[in-house]
Design an enzyme around this catalytic site. Sequence first.
Site, PDB file in Angstrom:
ATOM      1  N   HIS A 116       0.814  -1.220   0.000  1.00  0.00           N
ATOM      2  CA  HIS A 116       0.000   0.000   0.000  1.00  0.00           C
ATOM      3  C   HIS A 116       0.845   1.265   0.000  1.00  0.00           C
ATOM      4  O   HIS A 116       0.301   2.365  -0.111  1.00  0.00           O
ATOM      5  CB  HIS A 116      -0.933   0.015   1.220  1.00  0.00           C
ATOM      6  CG  HIS A 116      -0.221   0.305   2.498  1.00  0.00           C
ATOM      7  ND1 HIS A 116       0.627  -0.597   3.099  1.00  0.00           N
ATOM      8  CD2 HIS A 116      -0.202   1.411   3.261  1.00  0.00           C
ATOM      9  CE1 HIS A 116       1.130  -0.053   4.191  1.00  0.00           C
ATOM     10  NE2 HIS A 116       0.639   1.181   4.309  1.00  0.00           N
ATOM     11  N   HIS A 135       1.778   6.929  -0.069  1.00  0.00           N
ATOM     12  CA  HIS A 135       0.924   6.077   0.763  1.00  0.00           C
ATOM     13  C   HIS A 135      -0.472   6.004   0.162  1.00  0.00           C
ATOM     14  O   HIS A 135      -1.263   6.947   0.283  1.00  0.00           O
ATOM     15  CB  HIS A 135       0.867   6.655   2.176  1.00  0.00           C
ATOM     16  CG  HIS A 135       0.235   5.756   3.178  1.00  0.00           C
ATOM     17  ND1 HIS A 135      -1.123   5.548   3.236  1.00  0.00           N
ATOM     18  CD2 HIS A 135       0.790   5.019   4.167  1.00  0.00           C
ATOM     19  CE1 HIS A 135      -1.386   4.715   4.231  1.00  0.00           C
ATOM     20  NE2 HIS A 135      -0.239   4.378   4.805  1.00  0.00           N
TER      21      HIS A 135
END
Length: 168
Positions: A71, A86
């Site tokens: 992620h 992110h």
Amino acid sequence: MFEKWKRKSSTENKKIQIASPLTGQAVPLKEAPDEAFAAGYMGPGIAIVPQEGRLVATFDGLLAHVFKTKHAVIIEHSSGIQLLLHIGMDTVSLKGQGFTAHVETGQEVKAGQLLIEFDIDFIKEAGYPVITPVVFSNANEVPYTTEWTVGSVQAGKDIISIATCNDS
């Protein structure tokens, strides 16, 4: 292996163009629905609401870290600046589901190179915002100045910032 990436001293300021890692809408970081990002605790930066599920490299550099849950990544420029990319908020909870990494930690990458593909609908259906912070993760270690550009951006094409490293 990482020796060549250590910051070199220089009497000249170095300007680094930071391309958008996503296609979407760039907004001020304070709009991220997570206090750690919104308040700048994770570092200064910007957030992007993605329209496509493709994260690309912001500049030529080294992947200092690819999170095992896919992620997020940290990309490091040869000047020493590091950017944390992110994808979404709290998406670590998905444990990699909905994400496909095309790179690994320690790999050299080129600006615009595909890093991660992600399923925007899957993330949203799981109840997570897809707004993606792009922050300087080592702002206290490497002196620089920058301003961020908000608005519509295309991955790998639009410049979202020009960082000026103040090496001496």
